[in-house]
Scaffold this active site. Structure first.
Site, PDB file in Angstrom:
ATOM      1  N   HIS A 159      -9.996   5.473   1.494  1.00  0.00           N
ATOM      2  CA  HIS A 159      -8.967   5.205   2.346  1.00  0.00           C
ATOM      3  C   HIS A 159      -9.198   6.320   3.851  1.00  0.00           C
ATOM      4  O   HIS A 159     -10.292   6.774   3.694  1.00  0.00           O
ATOM      5  CB  HIS A 159      -7.774   6.077   1.745  1.00  0.00           C
ATOM      6  CG  HIS A 159      -6.959   5.375   0.570  1.00  0.00           C
ATOM      7  ND1 HIS A 159      -5.788   5.449   0.451  1.00  0.00           N
ATOM      8  CD2 HIS A 159      -7.270   4.451   0.158  1.00  0.00           C
ATOM      9  CE1 HIS A 159      -5.229   4.339  -0.596  1.00  0.00           C
ATOM     10  NE2 HIS A 159      -6.372   3.908  -0.827  1.00  0.00           N
ATOM     11  N   GLY A 160      -8.643   6.008   4.631  1.00  0.00           N
ATOM     12  CA  GLY A 160      -8.992   6.756   6.022  1.00  0.00           C
ATOM     13  C   GLY A 160     -10.096   6.180   6.730  1.00  0.00           C
ATOM     14  O   GLY A 160     -10.915   7.224   7.452  1.00  0.00           O
ATOM     15  N   ASN A 188     -10.100   0.680   3.304  1.00  0.00           N
ATOM     16  CA  ASN A 188      -8.814   0.741   3.868  1.00  0.00           C
ATOM     17  C   ASN A 188      -9.145   1.124   5.238  1.00  0.00           C
ATOM     18  O   ASN A 188      -9.566   1.846   5.510  1.00  0.00           O
ATOM     19  CB  ASN A 188      -7.813   1.638   3.029  1.00  0.00           C
ATOM     20  CG  ASN A 188      -7.375   0.980   1.952  1.00  0.00           C
ATOM     21  OD1 ASN A 188      -7.805   0.072   1.193  1.00  0.00           O
ATOM     22  ND2 ASN A 188      -6.083   1.609   1.457  1.00  0.00           N
ATOM     23  N   ASP A 208       0.527  -1.261   0.013  1.00  0.00           N
ATOM     24  CA  ASP A 208       0.030   0.126   0.117  1.00  0.00           C
ATOM     25  C   ASP A 208       0.858   1.236   0.095  1.00  0.00           C
ATOM     26  O   ASP A 208       1.892   1.306   0.700  1.00  0.00           O
ATOM     27  CB  ASP A 208      -0.965  -0.033   1.081  1.00  0.00           C
ATOM     28  CG  ASP A 208      -1.989   0.856   1.087  1.00  0.00           C
ATOM     29  OD1 ASP A 208      -2.595   1.063   0.116  1.00  0.00           O
ATOM     30  OD2 ASP A 208      -2.573   1.686   2.005  1.00  0.00           O
ATOM     31  N   HIS A 209       0.348   2.281  -0.514  1.00  0.00           N
ATOM     32  CA  HIS A 209       0.584   3.750  -0.551  1.00  0.00           C
ATOM     33  C   HIS A 209       2.363   3.678  -1.242  1.00  0.00           C
ATOM     34  O   HIS A 209       3.031   4.210  -0.419  1.00  0.00           O
ATOM     35  CB  HIS A 209       0.608   4.343   0.793  1.00  0.00           C
ATOM     36  CG  HIS A 209      -0.640   4.892   0.792  1.00  0.00           C
ATOM     37  ND1 HIS A 209      -1.225   6.105   0.110  1.00  0.00           N
ATOM     38  CD2 HIS A 209      -1.657   4.622   1.507  1.00  0.00           C
ATOM     39  CE1 HIS A 209      -2.279   5.995   0.296  1.00  0.00           C
ATOM     40  NE2 HIS A 209      -2.860   5.680   1.355  1.00  0.00           N
ATOM     41  N   THR A 226      -5.595   2.918  11.380  1.00  0.00           N
ATOM     42  CA  THR A 226      -5.294   3.498  12.658  1.00  0.00           C
ATOM     43  C   THR A 226      -6.169   2.840  13.743  1.00  0.00           C
ATOM     44  O   THR A 226      -5.645   2.848  14.909  1.00  0.00           O
ATOM     45  CB  THR A 226      -5.734   5.084  12.406  1.00  0.00           C
ATOM     46  OG1 THR A 226      -4.734   5.615  11.439  1.00  0.00           O
ATOM     47  CG2 THR A 226      -5.425   5.964  13.585  1.00  0.00           C
ATOM     48  N   HIS A 276      -6.739  10.348   6.417  1.00  0.00           N
ATOM     49  CA  HIS A 276      -5.840   9.507   7.040  1.00  0.00           C
ATOM     50  C   HIS A 276      -5.586   9.585   8.456  1.00  0.00           C
ATOM     51  O   HIS A 276      -5.636  10.768   8.809  1.00  0.00           O
ATOM     52  CB  HIS A 276      -4.582   9.192   6.232  1.00  0.00           C
ATOM     53  CG  HIS A 276      -4.648   8.748   4.875  1.00  0.00           C
ATOM     54  ND1 HIS A 276      -4.663   9.305   3.695  1.00  0.00           N
ATOM     55  CD2 HIS A 276      -4.588   7.173   4.404  1.00  0.00           C
ATOM     56  CE1 HIS A 276      -4.878   8.753   2.672  1.00  0.00           C
ATOM     57  NE2 HIS A 276      -4.696   7.596   2.982  1.00  0.00           N
TER      58      HIS A 276
END
Length: 281
Positions: free
Chosen positions: A210-211, A232, A84-85, A235, A182
């Site tokens: 995302h986030g 995704n 990822d990323h 955290t 994120h």
């Protein structure tokens, strides 16, 4: 269970108007917690390792990748492995011939035309390596190297621009900016479900959110109904892990055996992943 391909899980989720969870792995306990929750709920899942996680492990992809793959192979449900990323071309190259079936190539912080060109090159490489490739258009907040907040005007993904980007690059999936950010530690993000639906209707590829740790379960359900096919999540696991470890260490200042606090931390992360999988249906 045999490790499966990310593209197959996402395509099946999209076909069924559902979403597959893609959960971040940093430590072995993260991978074990994801597998524990996926097995308990009977739900296929994606384990993903970010470029930042690779950097945490001294820049070495192989140890954390092989350990995660080993956990995935022992999970009783289908698991896909995703890198990822990725911004480093060398790391992208390492994905070829590794345990991964997919990569998210992130040129989102670059000017638009450069993002297109870099992403097109990454897609060409991925095709040759048999990798499914995700990219990002619009700005999903929370990344230190990006120029603005996802909640400021003009940073949401535009459907027409997204359609042109997909056509120009040939990406297999697109992460879109629809209100999440994120690294959020509270679930207060409000997603633009109408925009998600417009993007779903305009694009020929699955949409990725995302986030998602900053998004409530109700908002996640709305996002999936509107067209998100890959969610995704990272955290939230770290919040659960840290809280459990902190509780153990505060309760017993003489505690030095990491197994005594990593086991509760792993269970707390598994509970968090289980709740996510439940929210996604």
């Amino acid at each position: 269970m045999t490790v499966v391909r990310t593209g197959d899980l996402v395509a099946e989720a999209s076909r069924r108007h559902r979403a597959v969870a893609a959960v971040n792995v940093i430590t072995l306990e993260h991978a074990e917690a994801i597998a524990q929750a996926a097995g308990a709920t009977g739900t296929a899942v994606i384990m993903q390792i970010s470029e930042n996680a690779v950097r945490f492990h001294g820049g070495l992809l192989e140890p954390v990748a092989l350990a995660t793959a080993a956990v995935a192979r022992h999970c009783p449900v289908p698991v896909a492995l995703h890198l990822d990323h990725v911004t480093d071309p060398d790391l992208l190259a390492q994905a070829a011939g590794s345990v991964f079936s997919s990569v998210m190539y992130d040129a989102g912080a670059l000017p638009h035309e450069e993002n297109i060109e870099r992403t097109r090159e990454a897609v060409a490489f991925a095709r040759g390596a048999g990798l499914w490739l995700e990219a990002e258009l619009g700005y999903v907040g929370g990344k230190a190297d990006a120029p603005s907040s996802a909640h400021q005007p003009g940073v949401r993904t535009d459907p027409d621009e997204a359609a042109a980007f997909v056509a120009a690059t040939g990406v297999d999936a697109l992460a879109v900016a629809v209100g999440s950010s994120h690294a959020m530690t509270s679930r207060t993000a409000h997603l633009d479900a109408e925009l998600i639906a417009r993007l779903r209707d305009r694009l020929p590829v699955p949409l990725v959110l995302h986030g998602s740790s900053g998004v409530s379960e109700d908002e996640l359900r709305l996002a999936v109904r509107a067209g998100i096919a890959k969610v995704n999540y990272g955290t939230g696991l770290n919040l659960a892990m840290t809280a459990a470890i902190r509780h153990c260490l505060q309760a017993d200042e003489a505690l030095v055996d990491p197994r005594k606090y990593l086991a509760p931390a792993r269970d707390a992360m598994a509970d968090t992943v289980g709740a996510l999988l439940g929210a996604l249906g």
